[in-house]
Write a protein that holds these residues in place. Structure first.
Motif, PDB file in Angstrom:
ATOM      1  N   LEU A  57       2.860 -12.737  19.015  1.00  0.00           N
ATOM      2  CA  LEU A  57       2.110 -12.719  17.769  1.00  0.00           C
ATOM      3  C   LEU A  57       3.163 -12.339  16.829  1.00  0.00           C
ATOM      4  CD1 LEU A  57      -0.629 -12.915  16.423  1.00  0.00           C
ATOM      5  CD2 LEU A  57      -0.943 -10.495  16.843  1.00  0.00           C
ATOM      6  N   SER A  58       4.063 -11.338  16.847  1.00  0.00           N
ATOM      7  CA  SER A  58       4.903 -11.069  15.830  1.00  0.00           C
ATOM      8  C   SER A  58       5.792 -12.034  15.544  1.00  0.00           C
ATOM      9  CB  SER A  58       5.598  -9.678  16.260  1.00  0.00           C
ATOM     10  OG  SER A  58       4.820  -8.697  16.615  1.00  0.00           O
ATOM     11  N   ILE A  59       6.221 -12.721  16.102  1.00  0.00           N
ATOM     12  CA  ILE A  59       7.243 -13.963  16.120  1.00  0.00           C
ATOM     13  C   ILE A  59       6.372 -15.038  15.367  1.00  0.00           C
ATOM     14  CG2 ILE A  59       8.714 -15.827  17.330  1.00  0.00           C
ATOM     15  CD1 ILE A  59       9.991 -13.107  17.507  1.00  0.00           C
ATOM     16  N   GLN A  60       5.216 -15.207  15.738  1.00  0.00           N
ATOM     17  CA  GLN A  60       4.436 -16.254  15.110  1.00  0.00           C
ATOM     18  C   GLN A  60       4.265 -15.834  13.596  1.00  0.00           C
ATOM     19  OE1 GLN A  60       3.645 -19.359  16.041  1.00  0.00           O
ATOM     20  NE2 GLN A  60       5.128 -18.909  17.725  1.00  0.00           N
ATOM     21  N   MET A  61       3.880 -14.776  13.313  1.00  0.00           N
ATOM     22  CA  MET A  61       3.684 -14.133  12.205  1.00  0.00           C
ATOM     23  C   MET A  61       4.851 -14.129  11.172  1.00  0.00           C
ATOM     24  SD  MET A  61       0.938 -10.888  12.649  1.00  0.00           S
ATOM     25  CE  MET A  61       0.560 -10.515  10.859  1.00  0.00           C
ATOM     26  N   ALA A  62       5.984 -14.033  11.884  1.00  0.00           N
ATOM     27  CA  ALA A  62       7.324 -14.087  11.134  1.00  0.00           C
ATOM     28  C   ALA A  62       7.697 -15.298  10.651  1.00  0.00           C
ATOM     29  CB  ALA A  62       8.354 -12.951  11.704  1.00  0.00           C
ATOM     30  N   GLU A  86      29.570 -12.394   4.709  1.00  0.00           N
ATOM     31  CA  GLU A  86      29.194 -11.573   3.901  1.00  0.00           C
ATOM     32  C   GLU A  86      27.768 -11.282   4.251  1.00  0.00           C
ATOM     33  OE1 GLU A  86      29.675 -12.164  -0.410  1.00  0.00           O
ATOM     34  OE2 GLU A  86      31.880 -12.917   0.170  1.00  0.00           O
ATOM     35  N   PHE A  87      27.204  -9.687   4.211  1.00  0.00           N
ATOM     36  CA  PHE A  87      25.921  -9.570   4.502  1.00  0.00           C
ATOM     37  C   PHE A  87      25.382  -8.664   3.303  1.00  0.00           C
ATOM     38  CE2 PHE A  87      28.252  -9.774   8.450  1.00  0.00           C
ATOM     39  CZ  PHE A  87      27.431 -10.720   9.080  1.00  0.00           C
ATOM     40  N   LYS A  88      24.067  -8.752   3.048  1.00  0.00           N
ATOM     41  CA  LYS A  88      23.529  -8.092   2.069  1.00  0.00           C
ATOM     42  C   LYS A  88      23.423  -6.646   2.402  1.00  0.00           C
ATOM     43  CE  LYS A  88      18.957  -9.396   2.993  1.00  0.00           C
ATOM     44  NZ  LYS A  88      17.610  -9.952   2.507  1.00  0.00           N
ATOM     45  N   ASN A  89      23.347  -6.406   3.653  1.00  0.00           N
ATOM     46  CA  ASN A  89      23.406  -4.864   4.011  1.00  0.00           C
ATOM     47  C   ASN A  89      23.752  -4.709   5.495  1.00  0.00           C
ATOM     48  OD1 ASN A  89      20.920  -4.671   5.887  1.00  0.00           O
ATOM     49  ND2 ASN A  89      19.835  -5.373   4.108  1.00  0.00           N
ATOM     50  N   PRO A  90      24.248  -3.871   5.861  1.00  0.00           N
ATOM     51  CA  PRO A  90      24.729  -3.610   7.395  1.00  0.00           C
ATOM     52  C   PRO A  90      23.657  -3.427   8.441  1.00  0.00           C
ATOM     53  CG  PRO A  90      25.023  -1.444   6.072  1.00  0.00           C
ATOM     54  CD  PRO A  90      24.474  -2.418   5.356  1.00  0.00           C
ATOM     55  N   ILE A  91      22.527  -3.621   7.890  1.00  0.00           N
ATOM     56  CA  ILE A  91      21.344  -3.477   9.028  1.00  0.00           C
ATOM     57  C   ILE A  91      20.839  -4.571   9.584  1.00  0.00           C
ATOM     58  CG2 ILE A  91      19.193  -2.460   9.625  1.00  0.00           C
ATOM     59  CD1 ILE A  91      21.095  -0.473   8.640  1.00  0.00           C
ATOM     60  N   GLY A  92      21.163  -4.926  10.971  1.00  0.00           N
ATOM     61  CA  GLY A  92      20.690  -6.215  11.588  1.00  0.00           C
ATOM     62  C   GLY A  92      19.880  -6.115  12.608  1.00  0.00           C
ATOM     63  N   LEU A  93      19.090  -7.229  13.119  1.00  0.00           N
ATOM     64  CA  LEU A  93      18.235  -7.330  14.222  1.00  0.00           C
ATOM     65  C   LEU A  93      18.883  -7.845  15.492  1.00  0.00           C
ATOM     66  CD1 LEU A  93      15.270  -6.919  15.133  1.00  0.00           C
ATOM     67  CD2 LEU A  93      14.717  -9.399  14.464  1.00  0.00           C
ATOM     68  N   THR A 108      14.580 -12.739   7.883  1.00  0.00           N
ATOM     69  CA  THR A 108      15.282 -12.404   6.596  1.00  0.00           C
ATOM     70  C   THR A 108      14.599 -11.803   5.326  1.00  0.00           C
ATOM     71  OG1 THR A 108      16.815 -14.301   7.286  1.00  0.00           O
ATOM     72  CG2 THR A 108      17.096 -13.449   5.266  1.00  0.00           C
ATOM     73  N   LYS A 109      13.485 -12.473   5.264  1.00  0.00           N
ATOM     74  CA  LYS A 109      12.713 -11.895   4.217  1.00  0.00           C
ATOM     75  C   LYS A 109      12.310 -10.243   4.417  1.00  0.00           C
ATOM     76  CE  LYS A 109      11.039 -16.430   2.817  1.00  0.00           C
ATOM     77  NZ  LYS A 109       9.726 -17.323   2.708  1.00  0.00           N
ATOM     78  N   PHE A 110      12.164  -9.899   5.607  1.00  0.00           N
ATOM     79  CA  PHE A 110      11.951  -8.556   5.925  1.00  0.00           C
ATOM     80  C   PHE A 110      13.055  -7.429   5.677  1.00  0.00           C
ATOM     81  CE2 PHE A 110      10.934  -5.192   9.274  1.00  0.00           C
ATOM     82  CZ  PHE A 110       9.600  -5.061   9.118  1.00  0.00           C
ATOM     83  N   GLY A 111      14.216  -8.191   5.268  1.00  0.00           N
ATOM     84  CA  GLY A 111      15.105  -7.224   4.429  1.00  0.00           C
ATOM     85  C   GLY A 111      16.358  -7.163   5.699  1.00  0.00           C
TER      86      GLY A 111
END
Length: 174
Positions: A57-62, A86-93, A108-111
């Motif tokens: 469900l989380s994947i589908q919502m994202a 280049e990355f906008k911040n160093p926090i990745g999934l 990506t929109k999640f930040g």
């Protein structure tokens, strides 16, 4: 024969208004990224559902953009360059959440500064038998024993090419 329940038109209208209002309330809280809404309503509700179902469900919502909007823009001090990327911040999934590259845009929109997908194998495979995801309620964690369930290299590659083409098109429009 099943007996018919007769509901007055006023009661039916009131019921529809309550349902519509509920959808507006939930939609607004998701759109504006209300942390309290997630903490007090969404997360406790999801704990009643099988963890693998919640993951899907989380994947589908994202995938469809139903993720909290980031309220702030990353400070330029967070911009990071690694191996000429280049990355906008160093926090990745990390890999494993979006195994098939289905929800890259929403995540990506999640930040996240970057998103790692996979694990991808040459051919599609189902992974381990269910159940394969287990909640550790006291630790507020899960154990993932999915195995390498994925859609296979060709399907994921096509998805990534499509994502890249659409993201390049959207960048050119700005």
């Amino acid at each position: 024969m099943v007996p018919r329940i007769i509901i007055s038109p006023r009661l039916r209208s009131a019921f529809k208004a309550c349902i519509a209002g509920g959808f507006v309330f939930v939609g607004a809280n998701i759109y504006f990224g209300s942390e309290r809404f997630y903490e007090d309503i969404i997360m406790p509700t999801l704990r009643f559902i099988d963890p693998e179902t919640v993951h899907r469900l989380s994947i589908q919502m994202a995938k469809h953009g139903f993720v909290p909007r980031m309220k702030s823009i990353d400070d330029p001090i967070l911009h990071t360059t690694v191996w000429n990327h280049e990355f906008k911040n160093p926090i990745g999934l990390a890999a494993g959440f979006d195994k098939n590259g289905e929800a890259i845009d929403g995540l990506t929109k999640f930040g996240f500064g970057f998103i790692e997908i996979g694990t991808i194998t040459p051919k599609p495979q189902p992974g381990n038998e269910k159940p394969r995801v287990f909640r550790l309620t006291e630790d507020r964690a899960v154990i993932n024993r999915y195995g390498f369930n994925n859609d296979g290299y060709e399907a994921v590659r096509a998805r990534l090419i499509d994502y890249r083409q659409h993201s390049d098109t959207n960048k050119n429009k700005k």
